[in-house]
Motif scaffolding. Sequence first.
Motif, mmCIF file in Angstrom:
data_model
loop_
_atom_site.group_PDB
_atom_site.id
_atom_site.type_symbol
_atom_site.label_atom_id
_atom_site.label_comp_id
_atom_site.label_asym_id
_atom_site.label_seq_id
_atom_site.Cartn_x
_atom_site.Cartn_y
_atom_site.Cartn_z
ATOM 1 N N ASP A 1 0.722 101.212 -32.893
ATOM 2 C CA ASP A 1 -0.254 99.939 -33.529
ATOM 3 C C ASP A 1 0.863 98.864 -33.730
ATOM 4 O OD1 ASP A 1 -2.577 101.127 -32.686
ATOM 5 O OD2 ASP A 1 -2.930 101.245 -35.120
ATOM 6 N N HIS B 1 -8.980 95.939 -30.445
ATOM 7 C CA HIS B 1 -8.022 96.724 -30.763
ATOM 8 C C HIS B 1 -7.469 97.732 -29.385
ATOM 9 C CE1 HIS B 1 -4.952 99.017 -33.045
ATOM 10 N NE2 HIS B 1 -5.367 99.960 -32.362
ATOM 11 N N SER C 1 -5.241 107.233 -28.021
ATOM 12 C CA SER C 1 -5.002 106.715 -29.384
ATOM 13 C C SER C 1 -5.380 107.641 -30.345
ATOM 14 C CB SER C 1 -5.384 105.504 -29.654
ATOM 15 O OG SER C 1 -6.675 105.398 -29.816
ATOM 16 N N HIS D 1 -4.310 97.403 -26.890
ATOM 17 C CA HIS D 1 -3.421 98.553 -26.307
ATOM 18 C C HIS D 1 -3.176 98.448 -25.079
ATOM 19 C CE1 HIS D 1 -2.658 101.206 -29.694
ATOM 20 N NE2 HIS D 1 -3.673 101.288 -30.180
HETATM 21 ZN ZN ZN Z 1 -4.331 101.740 -32.000
#
Ligand code: ZN
Length: 332
Positions: A301, A111, A136, A115
């Motif tokens: 996201d 993840h 984040s 980003h």
């Molecule tokens: Zn995220």
Amino acid sequence: MIILAIESSCDETACALVEDGRRVVSSVVASQIDEHKLYGGVVPEIAGRLHCECITNVVDEAVKKAKINISDIDAVAVTYAPGLIGALLVGVSFAKGLASALDKPLIPVHHIKGHIASNYIAYAELEPPYLCLVVSGGHTHIVEVKDYTDFNIIGRTIDDAAGEAYDKSARAMGFPYPGGIHIDKFARLGDSSKYKLPHPKTQGEFDFSFSGLKTSVINLIHKHRQNGDELDINSLCASFQETVTQILCDKFFSAAERLGYKKLAIAGGVAANSGLRELAKQRAALLDKELFLPPLNLCGDNAAMIGCQAYYEYLGGNTADSSLNAIATKKL
Ligand code: ZN
Ligand code: KG4
């Protein structure tokens, strides 16, 4: 090469079709925020159930918007770590089924790497190496992006992430989840010098610590309530925002100077923060750095960033078979 990417690590169910890692053909994000707001934060079981309910429609919509036949995609990518396990499992299981049914490669994506890749979508000229500040809800890292799939973390939070500190402080101030955006909004109306908040010390020169700052905000609110004093919320937002953005920029820019990076990027949900964007631009101009900030729709996201990173993972030979599993905590 067209990659169909799926993201379901937290409270957004997302699907995107991305061509050659840089061009977003279509992108759909279904947010669950309204459901979690009632509880003041993300409820993992509800997140998993909601992903399960809507993932088929989200994927269908992304394919329809791309105006292609699903059998024309070249690979399926999915966020497999880190995140809420029950949420990740929905995306991973769906992606495995889809890749198997279409007989296409399956590409697992971390993840946070996703980003970081969000800036490639907006800036065709951006290529590694560069230094990236990832901020984040779950992570705060300073990362050397040595190559598209080669990362080195030089600083990280030792407790709360920046977004977490925003959300927990916002909750104490009475804002709904997720509170970061509310603090950002009201900070513009306040006086940032009114309340003094601490700049926490860390052993690691480029590490961060935000839990003490969050506790100071909570204590300040309680003290005012106990004494019956009026609290100037706008100024508390402004003081908090200035403190967090200064801490982030001080460490990020001194790391850039120390390591000799001219090219810098910021990524993650908190990259949408107006105070952080402004201060980072000022520092970049002062120190003659080239700074890349994701457009606001790519900070939070989304699956486009996953499809982008997946392309480079694929070129690097990082594919998975049907034994792929979701992992709740995994380093970059
Ligand atoms: Zn995220
Ligand atoms: O990257 P992200 O969407 O999810 C994670 O991977 O964690 O980040 C979400 C975080 C939340 O903590 C949210 O409050 C924060 O990003 N955020 C903001 C702003 N917009 C989103 N924080 C401060 N200012 C904003 N404008």
